[in-house]
Design a protein around this motif. Structure first.
Motif, PDB file in Angstrom:
ATOM      1  N   LEU A  49      27.806  56.013  24.463  1.00  0.00           N
ATOM      2  CA  LEU A  49      28.059  54.870  24.345  1.00  0.00           C
ATOM      3  C   LEU A  49      29.234  53.945  25.250  1.00  0.00           C
ATOM      4  O   LEU A  49      29.112  52.855  25.416  1.00  0.00           O
ATOM      5  N   GLU A  50      30.273  54.919  25.611  1.00  0.00           N
ATOM      6  CA  GLU A  50      30.944  54.711  26.253  1.00  0.00           C
ATOM      7  C   GLU A  50      31.050  53.770  28.082  1.00  0.00           C
ATOM      8  O   GLU A  50      30.506  53.194  28.778  1.00  0.00           O
ATOM      9  N   ARG A  51      29.491  54.338  28.248  1.00  0.00           N
ATOM     10  CA  ARG A  51      28.957  54.224  29.322  1.00  0.00           C
ATOM     11  C   ARG A  51      28.176  53.388  29.073  1.00  0.00           C
ATOM     12  O   ARG A  51      28.071  52.573  30.600  1.00  0.00           O
ATOM     13  N   LEU A  52      27.181  53.156  28.567  1.00  0.00           N
ATOM     14  CA  LEU A  52      26.610  52.137  28.165  1.00  0.00           C
ATOM     15  C   LEU A  52      27.688  50.314  28.278  1.00  0.00           C
ATOM     16  O   LEU A  52      27.800  48.756  28.966  1.00  0.00           O
ATOM     17  N   ASP A  53      29.086  50.932  27.352  1.00  0.00           N
ATOM     18  CA  ASP A  53      29.434  49.261  27.778  1.00  0.00           C
ATOM     19  C   ASP A  53      30.475  49.518  28.630  1.00  0.00           C
ATOM     20  O   ASP A  53      30.936  48.382  29.224  1.00  0.00           O
ATOM     21  N   GLN A  54      30.743  50.357  29.833  1.00  0.00           N
ATOM     22  CA  GLN A  54      30.950  50.452  31.277  1.00  0.00           C
ATOM     23  C   GLN A  54      29.851  49.399  32.078  1.00  0.00           C
ATOM     24  O   GLN A  54      30.206  48.757  32.726  1.00  0.00           O
ATOM     25  N   THR A  55      28.268  49.490  31.660  1.00  0.00           N
ATOM     26  CA  THR A  55      27.565  48.898  32.822  1.00  0.00           C
ATOM     27  C   THR A  55      28.343  47.251  31.998  1.00  0.00           C
ATOM     28  O   THR A  55      27.993  46.752  33.364  1.00  0.00           O
ATOM     29  N   ALA A  56      27.807  47.108  31.032  1.00  0.00           N
ATOM     30  CA  ALA A  56      27.396  45.926  29.997  1.00  0.00           C
ATOM     31  C   ALA A  56      29.320  45.347  31.275  1.00  0.00           C
ATOM     32  O   ALA A  56      29.344  43.865  31.513  1.00  0.00           O
ATOM     33  N   ALA A  57      29.955  45.954  30.744  1.00  0.00           N
ATOM     34  CA  ALA A  57      31.135  45.476  31.585  1.00  0.00           C
ATOM     35  C   ALA A  57      31.256  45.383  33.010  1.00  0.00           C
ATOM     36  O   ALA A  57      31.467  44.183  33.932  1.00  0.00           O
ATOM     37  N   ALA A  58      30.404  45.952  34.038  1.00  0.00           N
ATOM     38  CA  ALA A  58      30.407  46.065  35.124  1.00  0.00           C
ATOM     39  C   ALA A  58      29.775  44.896  35.436  1.00  0.00           C
ATOM     40  O   ALA A  58      29.908  43.848  36.376  1.00  0.00           O
ATOM     41  N   LEU A  59      28.350  44.274  34.938  1.00  0.00           N
ATOM     42  CA  LEU A  59      27.395  43.048  34.726  1.00  0.00           C
ATOM     43  C   LEU A  59      28.790  41.805  34.135  1.00  0.00           C
ATOM     44  O   LEU A  59      28.117  40.697  35.235  1.00  0.00           O
ATOM     45  N   GLU A  60      29.268  42.371  33.512  1.00  0.00           N
ATOM     46  CA  GLU A  60      29.492  40.344  32.804  1.00  0.00           C
ATOM     47  C   GLU A  60      31.113  40.260  33.543  1.00  0.00           C
ATOM     48  O   GLU A  60      31.482  39.151  33.700  1.00  0.00           O
ATOM     49  N   THR A  61      31.699  41.082  34.649  1.00  0.00           N
ATOM     50  CA  THR A  61      32.614  41.107  35.139  1.00  0.00           C
ATOM     51  C   THR A  61      32.786  40.804  36.345  1.00  0.00           C
ATOM     52  O   THR A  61      33.459  40.680  37.743  1.00  0.00           O
ATOM     53  N   ALA A  62      31.392  40.975  36.897  1.00  0.00           N
ATOM     54  CA  ALA A  62      31.315  40.938  38.336  1.00  0.00           C
ATOM     55  C   ALA A  62      31.045  39.692  39.166  1.00  0.00           C
ATOM     56  O   ALA A  62      30.909  38.894  38.520  1.00  0.00           O
ATOM     57  N   ASP A  63      31.355  39.692  40.553  1.00  0.00           N
ATOM     58  CA  ASP A  63      31.501  38.592  41.369  1.00  0.00           C
ATOM     59  C   ASP A  63      30.704  38.031  41.028  1.00  0.00           C
ATOM     60  O   ASP A  63      29.357  38.533  41.448  1.00  0.00           O
ATOM     61  N   PRO A  64      30.184  36.629  40.686  1.00  0.00           N
ATOM     62  CA  PRO A  64      28.633  36.165  40.943  1.00  0.00           C
ATOM     63  C   PRO A  64      28.176  36.614  43.181  1.00  0.00           C
ATOM     64  O   PRO A  64      27.208  36.262  42.694  1.00  0.00           O
ATOM     65  N   ALA A  65      28.788  37.298  43.655  1.00  0.00           N
ATOM     66  CA  ALA A  65      28.500  37.353  45.289  1.00  0.00           C
ATOM     67  C   ALA A  65      27.135  38.531  44.551  1.00  0.00           C
ATOM     68  O   ALA A  65      26.768  38.892  45.802  1.00  0.00           O
ATOM     69  N   GLN A  66      28.106  39.159  44.362  1.00  0.00           N
ATOM     70  CA  GLN A  66      27.839  40.472  44.027  1.00  0.00           C
ATOM     71  C   GLN A  66      27.218  40.862  42.534  1.00  0.00           C
ATOM     72  O   GLN A  66      27.428  42.113  42.187  1.00  0.00           O
ATOM     73  N   VAL A  67      26.552  40.335  41.502  1.00  0.00           N
ATOM     74  CA  VAL A  67      25.910  40.194  40.703  1.00  0.00           C
ATOM     75  C   VAL A  67      24.901  40.979  40.209  1.00  0.00           C
ATOM     76  O   VAL A  67      24.530  42.067  40.641  1.00  0.00           O
ATOM     77  N   GLU A  68      23.889  40.760  42.028  1.00  0.00           N
ATOM     78  CA  GLU A  68      22.430  40.777  42.020  1.00  0.00           C
ATOM     79  C   GLU A  68      23.054  42.657  42.872  1.00  0.00           C
ATOM     80  O   GLU A  68      22.120  43.339  41.871  1.00  0.00           O
ATOM     81  N   ARG A  69      23.601  43.211  43.232  1.00  0.00           N
ATOM     82  CA  ARG A  69      24.323  44.478  43.470  1.00  0.00           C
ATOM     83  C   ARG A  69      23.988  45.169  42.725  1.00  0.00           C
ATOM     84  O   ARG A  69      23.864  46.382  42.351  1.00  0.00           O
ATOM     85  N   VAL A  70      25.121  44.849  41.945  1.00  0.00           N
ATOM     86  CA  VAL A  70      25.563  45.389  40.176  1.00  0.00           C
ATOM     87  C   VAL A  70      24.480  45.680  39.284  1.00  0.00           C
ATOM     88  O   VAL A  70      23.759  46.332  39.213  1.00  0.00           O
TER      89      VAL A  70
END
Length: 158
Positions: A49-70
């Motif tokens: 659950l923590e790993r899944l939440d980390q993934t969601a947070a990384a996608l949500e907070t990614a810089d728009p220029a980096q979203v695709e890479r993330v």
């Protein structure tokens, strides 16, 4: 179960995690994925659950220029995690876990269905095929498509 099928299933799982993150389906999906990984171990389920939440947070907070890479990185990471989890199981457990994962994806992520056999993969929904440097990848087909042997040409009537 065929290696191709397990690889396709793991890839579908990785894609589903990324696509579901931040959607209305996320809460139920993340619980189901964590339960699948935990296989009855509450501590392992919490870690997932923590790993899944980390993934969601990384996608949500990614810089728009980096979203695709993330997104690509996250899909690859979850694909690898799912594949490794399946590989650690003996054959009967692996078959059962694969069936459970397939059901989980169909139940929680609309439009996901993956089947594979020797030399091919069939999916309901999108299938994204990528190649690493120096490799070749197939193209994307959208809409109705049937791939198989060419029909025999009609023989002229005498």
């Amino acid at each position: 179960m065929l290696v191709e099928m397990l690889t396709a299933l793991a890839a579908a799982g990785g894609t589903a995690v990324v696509q579901a993150a931040g959607t209305d389906a996320w809460a139920g999906f993340r619980q189901a994925v964590a339960r699948w990984f935990g296989r009855g171990d509450a501590q392992r389920e919490r870690a997932e659950l923590e790993r899944l939440d980390q993934t969601a947070a990384a996608l949500e907070t990614a810089d728009p220029a980096q979203v695709e890479r993330v997104r690509i990185s996250s899909e690859a990471a979850w694909h690898a995690r799912i594949e490794a989890a399946l590989e650690r199981l003996d054959e009967p457990e692996r078959d059962q876990a694969a069936d459970q994962l397939r059901t989980l994806l169909v139940d929680h992520v609309p439009g996901v269905a993956v089947v594979a056999g020797p030399g091919g993969v069939a999916t309901h929904g999108n299938l994204d095929i990528r190649a690493e440097e120096g490799s070749i990848a197939a193209a994307v087909i959208q809409g109705d498509a049937h791939v198989g042997p060419h029909p025999e040409p009609a023989r002229p009537q005498d």
